[in-house]
Structure formats: C-alpha cells, structure tokens
Design a protein around this motif. Structure first.
Motif, PDB file in Angstrom:
ATOM      1  N   PRO A   1      10.791 -10.081   2.126  1.00  0.00           N
ATOM      2  CA  PRO A   1      11.525  -8.838   2.388  1.00  0.00           C
ATOM      3  C   PRO A   1      11.232  -8.335   3.797  1.00  0.00           C
ATOM      4  CG  PRO A   1      10.410  -8.736   0.248  1.00  0.00           C
ATOM      5  CD  PRO A   1       9.873  -9.942   0.974  1.00  0.00           C
TER       6      PRO A   1
ATOM      7  N   SER B   1      -3.432 -10.874   0.163  1.00  0.00           N
ATOM      8  CA  SER B   1      -3.414 -10.822   1.624  1.00  0.00           C
ATOM      9  C   SER B   1      -3.523 -12.267   2.139  1.00  0.00           C
ATOM     10  CB  SER B   1      -4.604 -10.006   2.125  1.00  0.00           C
ATOM     11  OG  SER B   1      -5.799 -10.686   1.817  1.00  0.00           O
TER      12      SER B   1
ATOM     13  N   GLN C   1      -4.670  -9.813 -11.232  1.00  0.00           N
ATOM     14  CA  GLN C   1      -5.399  -8.972 -10.268  1.00  0.00           C
ATOM     15  C   GLN C   1      -6.860  -8.908 -10.683  1.00  0.00           C
ATOM     16  OE1 GLN C   1      -4.647  -7.488  -7.362  1.00  0.00           O
ATOM     17  NE2 GLN C   1      -6.650  -6.525  -7.303  1.00  0.00           N
TER      18      GLN C   1
ATOM     19  N   GLY D   1      -1.860 -10.573  -7.077  1.00  0.00           N
ATOM     20  CA  GLY D   1      -2.137  -9.579  -6.032  1.00  0.00           C
ATOM     21  C   GLY D   1      -1.264  -8.367  -6.233  1.00  0.00           C
TER      22      GLY D   1
ATOM     23  N   GLN E   1       3.031  -5.590  -1.254  1.00  0.00           N
ATOM     24  CA  GLN E   1       4.230  -6.309  -1.720  1.00  0.00           C
ATOM     25  C   GLN E   1       4.193  -6.505  -3.229  1.00  0.00           C
ATOM     26  OE1 GLN E   1       7.302  -7.565  -0.600  1.00  0.00           O
ATOM     27  NE2 GLN E   1       6.781  -6.196   1.066  1.00  0.00           N
TER      28      GLN E   1
HETATM   29  N1  LIG Z   1       2.637  -5.490   3.197  1.00  0.00           N
HETATM   30  C1  LIG Z   1       3.935  -5.742   3.177  1.00  0.00           C
HETATM   31  O1  LIG Z   1       4.749  -4.837   2.965  1.00  0.00           O
HETATM   32  C2  LIG Z   1       4.468  -7.137   3.389  1.00  0.00           C
HETATM   33  C3  LIG Z   1       5.813  -7.322   3.767  1.00  0.00           C
HETATM   34  C4  LIG Z   1       6.336  -8.624   3.784  1.00  0.00           C
HETATM   35  C5  LIG Z   1       5.501  -9.698   3.489  1.00  0.00           C
HETATM   36  N2  LIG Z   1       4.180  -9.482   3.180  1.00  0.00           N
HETATM   37  C6  LIG Z   1       3.359 -10.617   2.819  1.00  0.00           C
HETATM   38  O2  LIG Z   1       3.063 -10.503   1.426  1.00  0.00           O
HETATM   39  C7  LIG Z   1       1.751 -11.008   1.157  1.00  0.00           C
HETATM   40  C8  LIG Z   1       0.913  -9.913   0.525  1.00  0.00           C
HETATM   41  O3  LIG Z   1       0.731  -8.892   1.479  1.00  0.00           O
HETATM   42  P1  LIG Z   1       0.191  -7.436   1.096  1.00  0.00           P
HETATM   43  O4  LIG Z   1       0.292  -6.607   2.343  1.00  0.00           O
HETATM   44  O5  LIG Z   1       0.870  -6.947  -0.132  1.00  0.00           O
HETATM   45  O6  LIG Z   1      -1.326  -7.778   0.799  1.00  0.00           O
HETATM   46  P2  LIG Z   1      -2.574  -6.798   0.666  1.00  0.00           P
HETATM   47  O7  LIG Z   1      -3.362  -6.839   1.921  1.00  0.00           O
HETATM   48  O8  LIG Z   1      -2.093  -5.466   0.206  1.00  0.00           O
HETATM   49  O9  LIG Z   1      -3.433  -7.525  -0.470  1.00  0.00           O
HETATM   50  C9  LIG Z   1      -2.849  -7.862  -1.723  1.00  0.00           C
HETATM   51  C10 LIG Z   1      -3.874  -8.058  -2.788  1.00  0.00           C
HETATM   52  O10 LIG Z   1      -4.775  -9.085  -2.422  1.00  0.00           O
HETATM   53  C11 LIG Z   1      -6.007  -8.838  -3.069  1.00  0.00           C
HETATM   54  N3  LIG Z   1      -7.032  -9.656  -2.398  1.00  0.00           N
HETATM   55  C12 LIG Z   1      -7.306  -9.716  -1.069  1.00  0.00           C
HETATM   56  N4  LIG Z   1      -8.302 -10.600  -0.841  1.00  0.00           N
HETATM   57  C13 LIG Z   1      -8.642 -11.114  -2.044  1.00  0.00           C
HETATM   58  C14 LIG Z   1      -9.594 -12.090  -2.479  1.00  0.00           C
HETATM   59  N5  LIG Z   1     -10.403 -12.692  -1.618  1.00  0.00           N
HETATM   60  N6  LIG Z   1      -9.667 -12.354  -3.800  1.00  0.00           N
HETATM   61  C15 LIG Z   1      -8.855 -11.742  -4.683  1.00  0.00           C
HETATM   62  N7  LIG Z   1      -7.937 -10.825  -4.336  1.00  0.00           N
HETATM   63  C16 LIG Z   1      -7.838 -10.520  -3.046  1.00  0.00           C
HETATM   64  C17 LIG Z   1      -6.162  -7.326  -2.958  1.00  0.00           C
HETATM   65  O11 LIG Z   1      -6.964  -6.834  -4.006  1.00  0.00           O
HETATM   66  C18 LIG Z   1      -4.715  -6.833  -3.122  1.00  0.00           C
HETATM   67  O12 LIG Z   1      -4.430  -6.526  -4.467  1.00  0.00           O
HETATM   68  C19 LIG Z   1       1.213 -11.498   2.502  1.00  0.00           C
HETATM   69  O13 LIG Z   1       1.522 -12.860   2.621  1.00  0.00           O
HETATM   70  C20 LIG Z   1       2.003 -10.684   3.512  1.00  0.00           C
HETATM   71  O14 LIG Z   1       2.102 -11.299   4.775  1.00  0.00           O
HETATM   72  C21 LIG Z   1       3.653  -8.233   3.119  1.00  0.00           C
END
Ligand SMILES: NC(=O)c1ccc[n+]([C@@H]2O[C@H](COP(=O)([O-])OP(=O)(O)OC[C@H]3O[C@@H](n4cnc5c(N)ncnc54)[C@H](O)[C@@H]3O)[C@@H](O)[C@H]2O)c1
Ligand SMILES: CC(C)(O)[C@@H](O)C(=O)O
Ligand SMILES: [Mg+2]
Ligand SMILES: [Mg+2]
Length: 351
Positions: free
Chosen positions: A149, A99, A60, A37, A41
């Motif tokens: 984080p 996600s 990805q 992904g 993050q």
């Molecule tokens: N966003 C943040 O800054 C943040 C902070 C702390 C923790 N987190 C945690 O980190 C994790 C990732 O969060 P994020 O916000 O980076 O995620 P995001 O929503 O940005 O998605 C990350 C990736 O998932 C891929 N994706 C989504 N559905 C998919 C599917 N069905 N098949 C294949 N790929 C798919 C998307 O293409 C994307 O590259 C989560 O568990 C979130 O709770 C996020």
C-alpha cells in the motif's frame, strides 16, 4: 487489466471494477490468511481483510503491547490471535508484516512453516531484494507475492472506514502454484486498495526507500526546517513562520493539490504567487536533483539497506530512535506546530 493513460504513458493496471471484492472473496475463500506482526501495516491490512469477509488470523508475540492492541481490536486469543509460530503453521497465506529487521530475525522460524503450496506475502521488496544481507530466500515450492500500500497502515484503515482507499503496487517473485498472481491481486483488493499497479520486488523497494527518504518524509522535513529557519533568523515569529511553512500547506494548499492537482492549485492562487512559484520552482528542483540522484544510488547500491539493517538490529535501537524522535518533537518548529494545531477551530472547546 485495464489500460489507462498516465500522462501519455499507457499502463495496464487492476481496477476494483474488473476485480471486484466478490471475486477476491471467491479466490480467497479456502485460504487462512495469517498476518504476522501487528505494528502499523498489520492492523490496517488485517482489519480491512476481516471486514471484507476474508478468513484472517494474527500471529504476534504474547508479551507485547501489540498483543493487547490486537485483543482490543477484536482478535480472540486461541481463535484468531496466536503466537507467531502457531499462526504461521495455520496460515495458508503468510503475510510477513514484521518490521524489516524483525523479518530477518524471525526468518529461520517462519521458513519452517512454508510448506509446499503456501504463499509468502510481503508489503515491501526489502527482504527478497537484499537477500545477501537479509538471508531471506524462500523455498521454491511456495508463492512469493507482494502488495505494498502506498501509505501508512493507519491511513489504509482510516480511508477504508471512510469508503476510500490507498493505491497499492503488487508483484510476483515466485508463482509456484500457478495461483500466485490471483492470490496477490485478491489480497490487494481485500486490503482495501484503490487500484493496483504491477511492479517487481526490486523496483518496489528502490522506489519506496527513495520516496520515504525523499519527498514523502526526509526531503519535506528538511525543506520545512530550512524555510522555517530562514524566516525565524529574519525576525518572524514562530506563529508566522509555522503558518507560512507547514500549516497553510497541510490545511489549505495540499488538499487542493490532492483534489485537482498542482496545476489547478497554481491556477487558483494570486498572480503574484504564480509568478514567484513558477520562477523559483526550477531553482529548487535543480538544487535538490543531485541529492535525489545520490539518494537513489545509495538505495540501488544496497547502502541504505545495510545501514538500516545494522542500526535497526542493535539492542539499544529503540532507545536511540526514541531519543532522535524526541529531539524532533521538542524542536521549536514542531512545538510551534502543536500550539498552532491546538488553536484550530475544530480543536477549540465548545462554548
Ligand atoms: N508502516 C507502514 O505503514 C508501512 C507501509 C507500507 C509497507 N510497510 C512494510 O510493511 C512491513 C511491516 O511494517 P510496519 O511498519 O507495520 O512494522 P512495525 O515496525 O510496526 O513492526 C511490526 C511488528 O513487528 C514486530 N516485531 C519487530 N521485531 C520483531 C522480532 N524480532 N520478533 C518478533 N516480532 C517483531 C513488532 O512487535 C510489531 O508488531 C515492513 O516490511 C514495511 O516496510 C509498512
Ligand atoms: C508509509 C511509508 C513511508 O510509505 C512506508 O514506506 C513505510 O516504510 O512506513
Ligand atoms: Mg517504506
Ligand atoms: Mg511506502
């Protein structure tokens, strides 16, 4: 672990002093960290780890905007950038950074590559804690670890580049290899954390969901809107209402709180402001306390997870989300904000 006094409560935490980057590199030297992904993050953690000398690859979907973003960030198809399954196969540590809804959808695929001795890494306790709803139950012979984080992946990267860092929590759900704890701490240091504090998956997700629905995002936006509306209804201009609600907070007062605390910021405002803020602080606390208690209950009962999974898994989820975000974007308060930001001295064209 270092014993630090946090306001009278002594906690054991991991500092960069006791667990320096060299130690993290040593722990991870034979690992291939597969970041699955590349949303928010993913890039933050992957780029910081790579810059810190850790062996990182990205998994990805090829037909996605983020595949192109990964290439722009210097990941090379077939060398450090792969389709999700290929990366999961190559990785000895799988950082599951899709996600939360994506993690559920891809779980049957990822599970196949969790061979004995590998580590499965999360940045959220969601998938494991709400396992009845997510179906994410890892095999017993892999490590299941977490580093979360405390902030956006965007800030994680920006702060790293500025020589600073976000703090992170870490947790161990399964230590099948006996190396799980060191792997987690090494990754926490490697992604550029400030200090690391220990939690468990349940506490991580309960606090995270409460925080983002509460003071970090939901509550603050609600309070902004309420004060802005009061000022506007009483004849104040958008400029006056926005400056008095948001701009002064982000530009002047919160940087002071970040540097020296709320007590210091209070001590450095007028006696009039101090009197009023001290008088009204309790009223706001008491008015919002029941809402926070209801929010925590909704998190702990699994209601928030249920709603998130249900809505985020619908095929038209993106379209509906974009419409909601557009309403926020188009609202007078945030349109006024755009105009205010454009007038900041640093945003003025140079003469
Ligand atoms: N966003 C943040 O800054 C943040 C902070 C702390 C923790 N987190 C945690 O980190 C994790 C990732 O969060 P994020 O916000 O980076 O995620 P995001 O929503 O940005 O998605 C990350 C990736 O998932 C891929 N994706 C989504 N559905 C998919 C599917 N069905 N098949 C294949 N790929 C798919 C998307 O293409 C994307 O590259 C989560 O568990 C979130 O709770 C996020
Ligand atoms: C950045 C946040 C709000 O801390 C994170 O929890 C998220 O889900 O994006
Ligand atoms: Mg979150
Ligand atoms: Mg968070």
């Amino acid at each position: 672990m270092a014993k630090i006094n946090f306001g009278g409560v002594v906690e054991e935490v991991v500092t960069r002093e006791e667990f320096p980057l060299d130690k993290a590199r040593e722990v991870l030297k034979d690992e291939t960290v597969a970041i699955i992904g590349y949303g928010v993050q993913g890039p933050g953690q992957a780029l910081n780890l790579r810059d810190n000398g850790i062996n990182v690859i990205i998994g990805q979907r090829k037909d996605s905007k983020t595949w192109d973003k990964a290439i722009a960030d210097g990941w090379v198809p077939g060398v450090t950038l792969f389709e999700i399954e290929e990366a999961a196969e190559k990785g000895t540590i799988i950082q599951y950074l899709l996600s939360d809804a994506g993690q559920i959808a891809l779980w049957p695929t990822i599970k196949k590559y969790l061979t004995p001795g590998k580590a499965l890494y999360f940045s959220h306790g969601f998938g494991i804690t709400y396992k009845e709803q997510t179906g994410i139950i890892p095999p017993a012979d892999v490590d299941v670890i977490l580093v979360a984080p405390k902030g956006s992946g965007t800030s994680l990267r920006r702060l790293f580049l500025a020589g600073k860092g976000l703090n992170s929590s870490f947790a161990i759900h399964q230590d099948a290899t006996g190396k799980g704890r060191t792997r987690a701490i090494a990754l926490g240091i490697g992604v550029g954390s400030g200090y690391l504090f220990e939690t468990d998956f349940r506490k991580e997700v309960y606090s995270d969901l409460t925080g983002e629905r509460g003071t970090l995002m939901g509550a603050i936006a609600g309070i902004f809107e309420a004060q802005y509306n009061t000022l506007r209804r009483n004849g104040h201009s958008p400029s006056e209402a926005f400056n008095e609600t948001v701009e002064e907070l982000t530009q002047s007062l919160m940087p002071l709180v970040a540097e020296n605390g709320m007590d210091w910021m209070y001590a450095n405002c007028s006696t009039t402001a101090q009197r009023g803020a001290l008088d009204w602080k309790g009223r706001f606390r008491d008015a919002t306390q029941p809402v926070f208690d209801e929010l925590y209950e909704s998190v702990a009962s699994g209601k928030e997870a249920e709603r998130t999974i249900k809505l985020n898994s619908q095929p038209d989820y993106r379209v509906k989300l974009e419409a909601e975000l557009k309403t926020l974007h188009d609202s007078e308060i945030w349109q006024a904000g755009q105009a205010v930001r454009s007038l900041r001295p640093e945003n003025q064209p140079e003469k």
